[in-house]
Design a protein around this motif. Structure first.
Motif, PDB file in Angstrom:
ATOM      1  N   GLU A 258      31.087 -73.126 -15.602  1.00 18.61           N
ATOM      2  CA  GLU A 258      32.133 -74.071 -14.443  1.00 18.61           C
ATOM      3  C   GLU A 258      32.215 -75.088 -15.486  1.00 18.61           C
ATOM      4  OE1 GLU A 258      30.384 -75.523 -11.056  1.00 18.61           O
ATOM      5  OE2 GLU A 258      29.696 -73.908 -10.286  1.00 18.61           O
TER       6      GLU A 258
ATOM      7  N   ASN B  19      34.809 -83.133 -17.529  1.00 19.36           N
ATOM      8  CA  ASN B  19      33.591 -83.853 -16.642  1.00 19.36           C
ATOM      9  C   ASN B  19      33.381 -85.090 -17.424  1.00 19.36           C
ATOM     10  OD1 ASN B  19      33.789 -82.323 -14.735  1.00 19.36           O
ATOM     11  ND2 ASN B  19      31.928 -80.470 -15.745  1.00 19.36           N
TER      12      ASN B  19
ATOM     13  N   PHE C 240      22.873 -82.505 -11.567  1.00 21.94           N
ATOM     14  CA  PHE C 240      24.210 -82.625 -11.095  1.00 21.94           C
ATOM     15  C   PHE C 240      24.775 -82.095 -10.406  1.00 21.94           C
ATOM     16  CE2 PHE C 240      23.669 -79.669 -15.062  1.00 21.94           C
ATOM     17  CZ  PHE C 240      24.068 -78.774 -14.592  1.00 21.94           C
ATOM     18  N   LYS C 241      26.362 -81.776 -10.238  1.00 25.84           N
ATOM     19  CA  LYS C 241      27.080 -81.042  -8.834  1.00 25.84           C
ATOM     20  C   LYS C 241      27.713 -79.554  -9.426  1.00 25.84           C
ATOM     21  CE  LYS C 241      27.674 -84.745  -5.789  1.00 25.84           C
ATOM     22  NZ  LYS C 241      28.852 -85.357  -5.405  1.00 25.84           N
ATOM     23  N   ALA C 242      27.231 -78.490  -8.788  1.00 27.91           N
ATOM     24  CA  ALA C 242      27.991 -77.123  -9.309  1.00 27.91           C
ATOM     25  C   ALA C 242      28.919 -76.700  -8.069  1.00 27.91           C
ATOM     26  CB  ALA C 242      26.690 -76.351  -9.422  1.00 27.91           C
ATOM     27  N   GLN C 243      29.472 -76.123  -8.578  1.00 30.76           N
ATOM     28  CA  GLN C 243      30.224 -75.362  -7.352  1.00 30.76           C
ATOM     29  C   GLN C 243      30.033 -74.005  -6.602  1.00 30.76           C
ATOM     30  OE1 GLN C 243      33.959 -76.118  -6.344  1.00 30.76           O
ATOM     31  NE2 GLN C 243      33.694 -77.755  -7.239  1.00 30.76           N
TER      32      GLN C 243
ATOM     33  N   PRO D  52      26.010 -73.541  -7.818  1.00 33.47           N
ATOM     34  CA  PRO D  52      24.867 -73.658  -8.379  1.00 33.47           C
ATOM     35  C   PRO D  52      23.286 -72.869  -8.736  1.00 33.47           C
ATOM     36  CG  PRO D  52      25.116 -74.986  -6.708  1.00 33.47           C
ATOM     37  CD  PRO D  52      25.954 -74.211  -6.639  1.00 33.47           C
TER      38      PRO D  52
END
Length: 142
Positions: free
Chosen positions: A128, A84, A28-31, A33
């Motif tokens: 996050e 999310n 998954f994407k993270a602001q 990582p």
């Protein structure tokens, strides 16, 4: 001849190739990582690898033998307060010990349930805002 016939019936009934055998990873994407990976390592104890991910074993003692996959309706509030579209469930070996460790890091559960027939559950948010479900599976009584 009977043995050959029996073997061919078994082979014909076997599941054909070309199907999913399990989950190979969660991505998954993270602001941020690197910071998020460090939080998961330091707070939940995920064993990070040099490439900043974790390899979680299924043959760990008392680990559930299966992984659940389920699509929820778009209208579900089960992931709230996260906005999310996903939630990760981590199986844990000792809910009490983990929640005590989380408390020392200022992470308090959003909710907790010890009376589910499948075991103990607790929910937290990562830095996050991803909701994380913690699950201590019910152990079989000898």
């Amino acid at each position: 001849m009977t043995i050959l016939l029996s073997a061919s019936i078994t082979a014909a009934a076997a599941e054909p190739t070309g199907h999913v055998t399990g989950i190979g990873g969660i991505f998954f994407k993270a602001q941020d990582p690197k910071a998020l990976a460090k939080w998961y390592r330091d707070t939940l104890g995920l064993p990070l690898q040099p490439w900043s991910g974790a390899l979680l074993r299924y043959d760990a003692p008392d680990h559930p033998p299966k992984l659940t996959w389920q699509a929820f309706p778009a209208s579900t509030t089960y992931f709230a307060p996260s906005t999310n579209t996903f939630m990760i469930n981590f199986a844990v070996d000792d809910m009490e010990a983990l929640l005590a460790r989380l408390a020392t890091r200022g992470v308090m559960p959003l909710k907790r349930s010890d009376d589910d027939p499948n075991g103990k559950f607790a929910w937290i948010l990562d830095p996050e805002g991803n909701k994380v479900e913690l699950w201590e599976p019910k152990r079989a009584t000898p």
